[in-house]
Scaffold this active site. Sequence first.
Site, PDB file in Angstrom:
ATOM      1  CE  LYS A 185      18.081  -0.480   2.051  1.00  0.00           C
ATOM      2  NZ  LYS A 185      18.857   0.004   0.893  1.00  0.00           N
ATOM      3  CG  HIS A 192      14.338   0.893   2.932  1.00  0.00           C
ATOM      4  ND1 HIS A 192      14.393   0.008   1.883  1.00  0.00           N
ATOM      5  CD2 HIS A 192      13.076   0.800   3.441  1.00  0.00           C
ATOM      6  CE1 HIS A 192      13.227  -0.613   1.767  1.00  0.00           C
ATOM      7  NE2 HIS A 192      12.422  -0.144   2.688  1.00  0.00           N
TER       8      HIS A 192
END
Length: 434
Positions: A187, A81
């Site tokens: 996530k 990310h």
Amino acid sequence: MDAREIIGALRRGEDLRAEALTWFAQGLADHTVSDAQAGAFAMAVCLQGLGCDGRAALTLAMRDSGETLKWQLDGPVLDKHSTGGVGDCVSLVLAPALAACGVYVPMISGRGLGHTGGTLDKMESIPGLSTTVDGARFHQIVASAGCAIVSASADIAPADKRLYAIRDVTATVESLDLITASILSKKLAAGLDGLVLDVKVGSGAFMKSEAEARALAGALVETANLAGCPTRALITDMNAPLAPALGNALEVIEVMKVLRGAARGPLYELTLALGAQLLFSAGQVASEDAAREKLSNAITSGAAAERFGKMIAAMGGPLGFIDTPERYLPEAPVIREVTAQSAGYISAIDGEALGLVVVALGGGRQVESDLVDPAVGLSEVVRIGMRIAKGQPLARIHAAREGQADRAAAAIHESIMIAPEAPKTTPLVHAVIS
């Protein structure tokens, strides 16, 4: 439980039990918590904080407010990310490179907002490709191609979707606890075995100072590890665009140059740095140097490009995309060079300003509902430290109309500084947080 009691305890600075945060997150998801209560909760967290344990508890509660993915694959499930930057198309190189190394990458990504580009927008500049897939199809693509870059379904972390929208209108966006819970809840819902975070710092990043970036990286790593997902973070430089192009289709062209072995530079180097952290921490290699070599071989051999092409085709894109990407990607009708008005060295670049140039051209969004023109943007952007002659190109503008190109040219001259002496060099990776 009662929302008022939870908000009151937060306002007084009391530690909340995980059960209370779980109840509140579920209330956000099913709307038993009102908008007013959600806003008050966000403000209380912003003012008082949650502490390490409370931050982890809120992250897990928001993760568990919706669907969590489960995988039955013959390798680890890993992801990356980024906190957002300009010319940052690492995901499109890293995901297939990791897949070529034998791991699986189910990457749930976002769209551009503000001055930073969005991974989904870059993907959708490829004709026919759709980033919206159902759960069964998502699993199929990851299993066959090794990677998939898709948008989040409505069932992933619904508490975050609700709270994010409320934070945006209640001046609570900058809360470290809420930023951390928002990023990680989505996530962690992807069922990961490992995660690497790219925390940007500099003129083109949301975090302008090293201290801000370190605080966020530390909070993210600590929280993810408390939540059971082995995580590391790299603090990386965003004082200039990562790739020499800004804009969706133009960045995809840069991605293909790297995947086809025709380009190196910061985009390639950061891909190796982030991927090495993932492969090493997941136990796939004996050292970070071995991980870098494995990733480099995956790119230079063409294996990563092959994975990228397989993913593109599975998501509705052209079968022959990796062979002739320029044939399929849209091209802007107005293309114009912007040249240097004096000689010297490129001493500084205002990355945020260049990102806003792309937004003004139509390549980004002012609000989430704005349509994006995938063809517009900037290419062949100079880098800090380059020696340049008067009249030499600083960048090439790709615009829909002449007037837009005129305004972009003026903004580029203001955004790129030229000095008589070479500036001090800054490393691409400032620090590793583990």
